[in-house]
Design a protein around this motif. Structure first.
Motif, mmCIF file in Angstrom:
data_model
loop_
_atom_site.group_PDB
_atom_site.id
_atom_site.type_symbol
_atom_site.label_atom_id
_atom_site.label_comp_id
_atom_site.label_asym_id
_atom_site.label_seq_id
_atom_site.Cartn_x
_atom_site.Cartn_y
_atom_site.Cartn_z
ATOM 1 N N THR A 58 0.804 -1.240 0.000
ATOM 2 C CA THR A 58 0.000 0.000 0.000
ATOM 3 C C THR A 58 0.828 1.277 0.000
ATOM 4 N N ASP A 61 7.591 -2.285 11.175
ATOM 5 C CA ASP A 61 7.907 -3.712 11.200
ATOM 6 C C ASP A 61 8.788 -4.035 10.003
ATOM 7 N N ALA A 107 1.105 -3.608 11.462
ATOM 8 C CA ALA A 107 2.547 -3.833 11.632
ATOM 9 C C ALA A 107 2.735 -5.338 11.434
HETATM 10 C C1 6PG Z 1 4.185 -5.700 6.241
HETATM 11 C C2 6PG Z 1 3.375 -4.551 6.734
HETATM 12 C C3 6PG Z 1 1.985 -5.005 7.025
HETATM 13 C C4 6PG Z 1 1.162 -4.396 5.928
HETATM 14 C C5 6PG Z 1 -0.152 -5.086 5.775
HETATM 15 C C6 6PG Z 1 -0.881 -4.566 4.549
HETATM 16 O O1 6PG Z 1 5.368 -5.796 6.582
HETATM 17 O O2 6PG Z 1 3.596 -6.463 5.454
HETATM 18 O O3 6PG Z 1 3.895 -3.677 7.522
HETATM 19 O O4 6PG Z 1 1.452 -4.665 8.249
HETATM 20 O O5 6PG Z 1 0.961 -3.024 6.193
HETATM 21 O O6 6PG Z 1 0.118 -6.472 5.622
HETATM 22 O O7 6PG Z 1 -0.108 -4.942 3.436
HETATM 23 P P1 6PG Z 1 -0.510 -4.440 1.958
HETATM 24 O O8 6PG Z 1 -0.279 -2.969 1.963
HETATM 25 O O9 6PG Z 1 0.462 -5.170 1.065
HETATM 26 O O10 6PG Z 1 -1.941 -4.822 1.772
#
Ligand code: 6PG
Length: 237
Positions: free
Chosen positions: A39, A65, A143
């Motif tokens: 995203t 993270d 995260a």
């Molecule tokens: C990671 C992220 C995780 C991510 C969500 C949404 O390391 O994957 O920090 O928390 O924000 O999984 O992921 P998308 O933006 O790919 O849908």
């Protein structure tokens, strides 16, 4: 909880990038914990293309993270940020504090905690970010706090070692306690695949208690949800 809803991913990224730039301009220094996944890519592209002249020397970048993989690995959140943002702006290398995914896991949790303590001001006995940017997974994780590890929301630590529920991949994550100590927390969520859980959280439905993202309430700071129309589809207005 403030909602910022925009018609498309691009319009959302434009508005959020302008907001971040405005916040940076207001302060002497500005610390951001970045989210990973896919995203943020459109946001990073907007910052890289439209805000080259922002005084990036005032900005300190961290990660909320990180996957425990080397920094040049395709799954590295640092690599994604480098490709879409860091390689295109003039930010001093000493302002970029990546989680070292190539290190031994438990040692890296400890090292990164020390980095946060040494480079952020203390508030409520914890390091405090000016802004924590979070994504949300389709399972409601945020995260790297997943539904099968809800204890990472409340554990008395700054960072923790998490495990991806399907792949078993190890990740260093900020804990919920650390995220909620942020001066401001901003969810950046797009796409119809997230709409059901976004609505459950925003509409405060009972089921949301099973979603880690529903447990993010900054102790003193602001909570903003930055959404495109698709992700906001089911919110009751
Ligand atoms: C990671 C992220 C995780 C991510 C969500 C949404 O390391 O994957 O920090 O928390 O924000 O999984 O992921 P998308 O933006 O790919 O849908």
């Amino acid at each position: 909880m403030n909602l910022h809803i925009h018609s498309s991913k691009d319009a959302l990224a434009e508005a959020f990038a302008a907001y971040i730039a405005q916040q940076v301009q207001k302060k002497e220094s500005y610390s951001i914990a970045l989210s990973g996944g896919s995203t943020p890519k459109v946001l990073f592209q907007k910052l890289a293309s439209d805000y080259k002249t922002l005084d990036w020397s005032k900005v300190k970048l961290f990660w909320g993270d990180e996957r425990m993989v080397p920094p040049d690995h395709d799954e590295s959140n640092f690599k994604m940020t480098k490709d879409f943002l860091l390689d295109h702006i003039d930010i001093p290398a000493e302002n970029v504090f990546r989680v070292m995914g190539e290190n031994e896991e438990e040692e890296e949790v400890k090292r990164y905690e020390e980095v946060l303590k040494a480079n952020l001001p203390q508030q409520n006995g914890l390091p405090q970010f000016d802004l924590v940017i979070l994504g949300m997974g389709e399972d409601g994780h945020t995260a790297s706090i997943f539904p099968h590890q809800m204890e990472l929301l409340t554990v008395d630590q700054i960072c923790a070692l998490a495990t991806h529920p399907e792949s078993g991949q190890k990740r260093v994550t900020l804990t919920g306690v650390m995220i909620n100590n942020g001066a401001e927390v901003a969810f950046l969520v797009t796409g119809v695949g997230k709409a059901e859980k976004v609505a459950a959280i925003v509409n405060k439905e009972g089921i949301a208690t099973f979603y880690p993202a529903a447990h993010i309430h900054p102790k003193e700071g602001q909570l903003n949800w930055w959404l495109d129309d698709s992700a906001a589809l089911n919110i009751k207005h």
